[in-house]
Scaffold this motif. Structure first.
Motif, PDB file in Angstrom:
ATOM      1  N   CYS A  23       0.816  -1.223   0.000  1.00 44.62           N
ATOM      2  CA  CYS A  23       0.000   0.000   0.000  1.00 44.62           C
ATOM      3  C   CYS A  23       0.847   1.269   0.000  1.00 44.62           C
ATOM      4  CB  CYS A  23      -0.908   0.030   1.233  1.00 44.62           C
ATOM      5  SG  CYS A  23      -2.282  -1.111   1.188  1.00 44.62           S
ATOM      6  N   VAL A  24       2.078   1.176   0.496  1.00 45.61           N
ATOM      7  CA  VAL A  24       2.847   2.402   0.745  1.00 45.61           C
ATOM      8  C   VAL A  24       4.258   2.401   0.163  1.00 45.61           C
ATOM      9  CG1 VAL A  24       1.614   3.128   2.823  1.00 45.61           C
ATOM     10  CG2 VAL A  24       3.442   1.437   3.017  1.00 45.61           C
ATOM     11  N   ARG A  25       4.817   1.236  -0.051  1.00 45.41           N
ATOM     12  CA  ARG A  25       6.225   1.125  -0.435  1.00 45.41           C
ATOM     13  C   ARG A  25       6.554   1.969  -1.678  1.00 45.41           C
ATOM     14  NH1 ARG A  25      11.543  -0.250   0.698  1.00 45.41           N
ATOM     15  NH2 ARG A  25      12.527  -0.769  -1.264  1.00 45.41           N
ATOM     16  N   HIS A  26       5.658   2.050  -2.628  1.00 49.15           N
ATOM     17  CA  HIS A  26       5.893   2.740  -3.892  1.00 49.15           C
ATOM     18  C   HIS A  26       5.711   4.251  -3.801  1.00 49.15           C
ATOM     19  CE1 HIS A  26       1.580   2.344  -3.473  1.00 49.15           C
ATOM     20  NE2 HIS A  26       1.450   3.348  -4.322  1.00 49.15           N
ATOM     21  N   ASN A  27       5.153   4.742  -2.708  1.00 47.70           N
ATOM     22  CA  ASN A  27       4.715   6.136  -2.613  1.00 47.70           C
ATOM     23  C   ASN A  27       5.831   7.021  -2.043  1.00 47.70           C
ATOM     24  OD1 ASN A  27       3.383   8.572  -2.109  1.00 47.70           O
ATOM     25  ND2 ASN A  27       1.445   7.531  -1.678  1.00 47.70           N
ATOM     26  N   GLU A  28       6.646   7.585  -2.922  1.00 47.12           N
ATOM     27  CA  GLU A  28       7.769   8.402  -2.466  1.00 47.12           C
ATOM     28  C   GLU A  28       7.290   9.673  -1.772  1.00 47.12           C
ATOM     29  OE1 GLU A  28      11.979   9.489  -4.310  1.00 47.12           O
ATOM     30  OE2 GLU A  28      10.409  10.764  -5.180  1.00 47.12           O
ATOM     31  N   GLU A  29       6.176  10.249  -2.244  1.00 47.62           N
ATOM     32  CA  GLU A  29       5.664  11.466  -1.619  1.00 47.62           C
ATOM     33  C   GLU A  29       5.275  11.207  -0.168  1.00 47.62           C
ATOM     34  OE1 GLU A  29       4.447  10.343  -4.618  1.00 47.62           O
ATOM     35  OE2 GLU A  29       5.700  11.722  -5.812  1.00 47.62           O
ATOM     36  N   LEU A  30       4.602  10.095   0.076  1.00 45.99           N
ATOM     37  CA  LEU A  30       4.226   9.740   1.440  1.00 45.99           C
ATOM     38  C   LEU A  30       5.466   9.470   2.288  1.00 45.99           C
ATOM     39  CD1 LEU A  30       1.954   9.136   3.464  1.00 45.99           C
ATOM     40  CD2 LEU A  30       1.940   6.771   2.613  1.00 45.99           C
ATOM     41  N   PHE A  31       6.453   8.803   1.710  1.00 45.78           N
ATOM     42  CA  PHE A  31       7.709   8.557   2.417  1.00 45.78           C
ATOM     43  C   PHE A  31       8.340   9.870   2.874  1.00 45.78           C
ATOM     44  CE2 PHE A  31      12.332   8.818   1.723  1.00 45.78           C
ATOM     45  CZ  PHE A  31      12.761   8.079   2.823  1.00 45.78           C
ATOM     46  N   TRP A  88      10.843   1.138   4.501  1.00 44.99           N
ATOM     47  CA  TRP A  88      11.950   1.544   3.622  1.00 44.99           C
ATOM     48  C   TRP A  88      13.277   1.273   4.343  1.00 44.99           C
ATOM     49  CZ3 TRP A  88       7.623   4.752   4.422  1.00 44.99           C
ATOM     50  CH2 TRP A  88       6.764   4.903   3.311  1.00 44.99           C
ATOM     51  N   PRO A  89      13.637   0.012   4.567  1.00 46.07           N
ATOM     52  CA  PRO A  89      14.828  -0.318   5.362  1.00 46.07           C
ATOM     53  C   PRO A  89      16.135   0.168   4.728  1.00 46.07           C
ATOM     54  CG  PRO A  89      13.950  -2.277   4.286  1.00 46.07           C
ATOM     55  CD  PRO A  89      12.934  -1.197   4.092  1.00 46.07           C
ATOM     56  N   GLU A  90      16.130   0.419   3.434  1.00 46.69           N
ATOM     57  CA  GLU A  90      17.355   0.883   2.772  1.00 46.69           C
ATOM     58  C   GLU A  90      17.692   2.334   3.111  1.00 46.69           C
ATOM     59  OE1 GLU A  90      13.954   1.917   0.014  1.00 46.69           O
ATOM     60  OE2 GLU A  90      14.487   0.301   1.405  1.00 46.69           O
ATOM     61  N   PHE A  91      16.733   3.080   3.651  1.00 45.97           N
ATOM     62  CA  PHE A  91      16.974   4.476   4.013  1.00 45.97           C
ATOM     63  C   PHE A  91      17.710   4.527   5.346  1.00 45.97           C
ATOM     64  CE2 PHE A  91      15.750   8.452   6.143  1.00 45.97           C
ATOM     65  CZ  PHE A  91      16.146   9.375   5.184  1.00 45.97           C
ATOM     66  N   ASP A  92      18.835   5.228   5.372  1.00 47.18           N
ATOM     67  CA  ASP A  92      19.643   5.344   6.594  1.00 47.18           C
ATOM     68  C   ASP A  92      19.048   6.463   7.457  1.00 47.18           C
ATOM     69  OD1 ASP A  92      21.547   5.558   8.588  1.00 47.18           O
ATOM     70  OD2 ASP A  92      23.257   5.353   7.215  1.00 47.18           O
ATOM     71  N   TRP A  93      18.062   6.100   8.282  1.00 44.88           N
ATOM     72  CA  TRP A  93      17.342   7.104   9.071  1.00 44.88           C
ATOM     73  C   TRP A  93      18.285   7.805  10.047  1.00 44.88           C
ATOM     74  CZ3 TRP A  93      16.238   8.711  13.953  1.00 44.88           C
ATOM     75  CH2 TRP A  93      15.155   9.587  14.106  1.00 44.88           C
ATOM     76  N   ASP A  94      19.134   7.055  10.720  1.00 42.59           N
ATOM     77  CA  ASP A  94      20.028   7.644  11.724  1.00 42.59           C
ATOM     78  C   ASP A  94      20.956   8.684  11.112  1.00 42.59           C
ATOM     79  OD1 ASP A  94      19.080   6.155  13.928  1.00 42.59           O
ATOM     80  OD2 ASP A  94      20.272   4.434  13.319  1.00 42.59           O
ATOM     81  N   ARG A  95      21.484   8.385   9.949  1.00 43.05           N
ATOM     82  CA  ARG A  95      22.391   9.331   9.291  1.00 43.05           C
ATOM     83  C   ARG A  95      21.629  10.590   8.859  1.00 43.05           C
ATOM     84  NH1 ARG A  95      26.279   7.957   4.070  1.00 43.05           N
ATOM     85  NH2 ARG A  95      27.297  10.001   3.959  1.00 43.05           N
ATOM     86  N   GLY A  96      20.437  10.392   8.296  1.00 45.20           N
ATOM     87  CA  GLY A  96      19.631  11.528   7.870  1.00 45.20           C
ATOM     88  C   GLY A  96      19.241  12.404   9.044  1.00 45.20           C
ATOM     89  N   PHE A  97      18.851  11.783  10.155  1.00 46.28           N
ATOM     90  CA  PHE A  97      18.444  12.555  11.324  1.00 46.28           C
ATOM     91  C   PHE A  97      19.629  13.305  11.919  1.00 46.28           C
ATOM     92  CE2 PHE A  97      17.862  12.947  15.956  1.00 46.28           C
ATOM     93  CZ  PHE A  97      16.775  13.812  15.953  1.00 46.28           C
ATOM     94  N   LYS A 227       6.114  17.683  -5.010  1.00 47.95           N
ATOM     95  CA  LYS A 227       5.176  16.573  -5.197  1.00 47.95           C
ATOM     96  C   LYS A 227       4.604  16.113  -3.860  1.00 47.95           C
ATOM     97  CE  LYS A 227       7.335  14.766  -9.415  1.00 47.95           C
ATOM     98  NZ  LYS A 227       8.059  13.615 -10.033  1.00 47.95           N
ATOM     99  N   ALA A 228       5.462  16.071  -2.830  1.00 47.65           N
ATOM    100  CA  ALA A 228       4.994  15.686  -1.498  1.00 47.65           C
ATOM    101  C   ALA A 228       4.008  16.718  -0.967  1.00 47.65           C
ATOM    102  CB  ALA A 228       6.175  15.529  -0.545  1.00 47.65           C
ATOM    103  N   GLN A 229       4.310  18.001  -1.157  1.00 44.05           N
ATOM    104  CA  GLN A 229       3.428  19.054  -0.680  1.00 44.05           C
ATOM    105  C   GLN A 229       2.108  19.075  -1.442  1.00 44.05           C
ATOM    106  OE1 GLN A 229       6.268  22.241  -1.104  1.00 44.05           O
ATOM    107  NE2 GLN A 229       6.766  22.209   1.081  1.00 44.05           N
TER     108      GLN A 229
END
Length: 273
Positions: A23-31, A88-97, A227-229
């Motif tokens: 339902c969500v994996r493909h939605n980059e705007e929602l991500f 989205w496990p490939e996204f490095d959340w810790d580094r981004g934060f 696009k997200a906005q």
């Protein structure tokens, strides 16, 4: 013994294993919307510390800020981050934060607060209006059951926070003798700050983590963030947003009712342009 806050819901009540990723994996705007929100919420402790110092001597408000509000906001950040990691496990959340925090921590200072306590509480009502509207929009955007549950929880928390800040705003408005014009200017200042700082910083650091080859490219960032906005704009509860924004101004009911619909489009521009 360390203090254990009483939270209205627990992170453990979310079964991340039940997420329907299709339902969500493909939605980059929602991500982008979810991840940028997780960054901002995860930085709530810094803002809380500024507010607690600002309200020195007001033990009731200080206690609520440090023992309830801060813990609830940080739980929002943890829950959103856990959801992003699960989908989205490939996204490095810790580094981004970490990159976001370096920049955000430098601009989130006590100097940003209103000198008047009452006006700062009016400004807090603006922030809670924005977050309540954001999570209601996200709740409407998604059909994914776990995200629907999570955004429902956060939306309810933010509305409750708005009511609490508004309650204390009224107390300070009376003791400080704040007129409607001063309150309006404080509301407008905070709307412009929300639009230009927090969300822009967070979205940009999500973008730079996803597209390092376009780091510093404002045009590429605007294209992706736009696009997200746009997705958010299509679902923003404009009338609810305006009703909450107008509340600290305490207009007579008939005048407030007349202003709500014409200002609904303005609310979209204020929060999303």
């Amino acid at each position: 013994m360390s203090y254990v806050p009483s939270l209205p819901w627990m992170l453990e009540s979310l079964d991340l294993g039940r997420i329907d990723r299709t339902c969500v994996r493909h939605n980059e705007e929602l991500f982008f919307l979810l991840c940028s929100s997780s960054f901002v919420e995860s930085g709530s402790d810094l803002y809380t510390h500024n507010l607690v110092a600002h309200f020195d001597g007001d033990e009731v408000l200080q206690t609520w800020l440090s023992q309830h509000w801060e813990h609830e906001e940080l739980q929002h950040g943890r829950a959103l981050a856990a959801y992003v990691r699960a989908v989205w496990p490939e996204f490095d959340w810790d580094r981004g934060f970490a990159a976001f925090w370096t920049e955000y921590g430098a601009v989130c200072t006590a100097e940003q607060l209103e000198d008047s306590r009452g006006l700062e509480l009016a400004a807090r009502c603006v922030v809670e209006t924005g977050t309540a509207s954001l999570y209601r929009a996200l709740h409407e955007i998604t059909d994914e059951p776990v995200l629907k549950q999570l955004t429902g929880y956060i939306k309810s928390d933010e509305v409750r926070h708005f009511k609490y800040f508004y309650q204390h705003f009224r107390r300070y408005r009376d003791t400080e003798g704040l007129g409607r014009y001063k309150v309006f200017r404080a509301v407008l200042r905070r709307v412009n700050e929300i639009r230009s700082e927090d969300s822009d910083i967070a979205l940009r650091h999500v973008f730079e983590q996803c597209y390092p080859q376009h780091r510093g490219d404002r045009e590429a960032f605007r294209k992706v963030a736009g696009k997200a906005q746009d997705l958010l704009r299509r679902h923003i509860p404009a009338e609810m947003t305006v009703k909450m924004l107008l509340k600290p101004l305490d207009f007579p009911p008939r005048l407030q009712g007349a202003l709500e619909k014409p200002l609904a489009k303005l609310a979209e521009k204020l929060f999303l342009n």
